[in-house]
Write an enzyme that holds these catalytic residues in place. Sequence first.
Site, PDB file in Angstrom:
ATOM      1  N   ASP A   1       9.672   5.713  14.871  1.00  0.00           N
ATOM      2  CA  ASP A   1       9.435   7.125  14.610  1.00  0.00           C
ATOM      3  C   ASP A   1       9.851   7.913  15.855  1.00  0.00           C
ATOM      4  O   ASP A   1       9.315   7.673  16.945  1.00  0.00           O
ATOM      5  CB  ASP A   1       7.945   7.352  14.296  1.00  0.00           C
TER       6      ASP A   1
ATOM      7  N   ASP B   1      10.406  11.816  17.284  1.00  0.00           N
ATOM      8  CA  ASP B   1      10.046  13.197  16.976  1.00  0.00           C
ATOM      9  C   ASP B   1      10.518  14.112  18.098  1.00  0.00           C
ATOM     10  O   ASP B   1      10.306  13.817  19.279  1.00  0.00           O
ATOM     11  CB  ASP B   1       8.521  13.300  16.822  1.00  0.00           C
TER      12      ASP B   1
ATOM     13  N   GLU C   1       0.824  -1.211   0.000  1.00  0.00           N
ATOM     14  CA  GLU C   1       0.000   0.000   0.000  1.00  0.00           C
ATOM     15  C   GLU C   1       0.856   1.258   0.000  1.00  0.00           C
ATOM     16  O   GLU C   1       1.828   1.386   0.759  1.00  0.00           O
ATOM     17  CB  GLU C   1      -0.912   0.042   1.233  1.00  0.00           C
TER      18      GLU C   1
END
Length: 398
Positions: free
Chosen positions: A105, A107, A44
């Site tokens: 991830d 941040d 995807e």
Amino acid sequence: MIGEHNENILSDMLPTYYARQFPQNIFCRWLACGSSPQPLCNRELSFTLADDVYLRYLSISHQKDLQTLLQKKCPHKLDVGAVYNTKPSVGRHDAVVISRELVFDIDLTDYDEIRTCCQEARVCEKCWKFMVIACEIIDKALKDDFGFQSILWVFSGRRGIHCWVSDYEARTLDSPGRGAIADYLCLIVGGENQSKKVHLGNENLHSSIRRALNIIDKYFEQLLQDQEFLATDKLNSFLKLILDDALKSQVETTLKKMQEPSLNKWNTFINIYENYCRENGNVIRKIKYLIEEIKIQYCYPRLDVNVTKGFNHLLKSPFSIHPKTGKVSVVFKSANAKNLKIDEIPTIYSLLDDSVAENNQHETNMKAAVKIFQELVFALEKTEAMRKRSDANTSLDF
């Protein structure tokens, strides 16, 4: 210097960027390796278009499909998702996830309670050191503790970093397995209302924690100077990390009188702590690793564990343009994270406008990032070929 970012002109520039700069071929090869043994079309992709129009369940069969999609839709952001048992657009309601890279991830907004130089979306050279530490610690753990080799590091384009682990064993991990790795790598636990978020107990420290502390120690004093963790207005937050009331009282009395920089206050705190432990042997076990706990709370990676544990979260593609900054999500080597300069990261403007002063340097940096990406993909393709031969031989032997 490069002009101010203007998101309104991205649509005009992106077709040229995707045609001239985006490494379509090597990107498709990376996706194909990560999709194997499923076909590439089962992967995807999602596009974010102008005005935040969001398209999911996109897929490609080969590079020409990608090229057509990029030119037709001109996405402001390109995200990569999981591999399904069928083409995602066909089985969007019933499709089953077969594999997905193990992703992390990190941040800088998750460091806002401790970083003092910047807040929210802003990032500078001083707070980038948090990302350097995170990259070194996680990369080392993934290689030494789990044996992973195909590890891709990518600048998010704004204020953080992403990690993609493409080893077959990582791609095929189920959600509990991903959760176990995420939990193993998480030492900071607790929400906004919890002051002390690291508790190491009193047993011997695990080798991975000691290794992480060795990495932190390379940067800790500089971070103390850059962030002033023990400045007067931050001192109460620091004191809340000391749970022994008698020790806290001594530290508070001494440090609140000091006007020196944080590094001096830290060294004074170390002396008070060591003297207190010598004079109060009965409490040593309770505060055995206080120094280490404080260093970890200030410097250890702060992971978004939900991104790692689940399959539904799509992550920005390498070499995608960040729509809020115009910066390229460049690939970099973990060993070079400390040399990555935010101002030297290519932007769509610096790459496409020959008159920009940074054009030559940013073109060079872009080519270097693509080369790093190529090297990882070539190694991954070689590993995949060996795995398939091994599987075939095992099948024949059976």
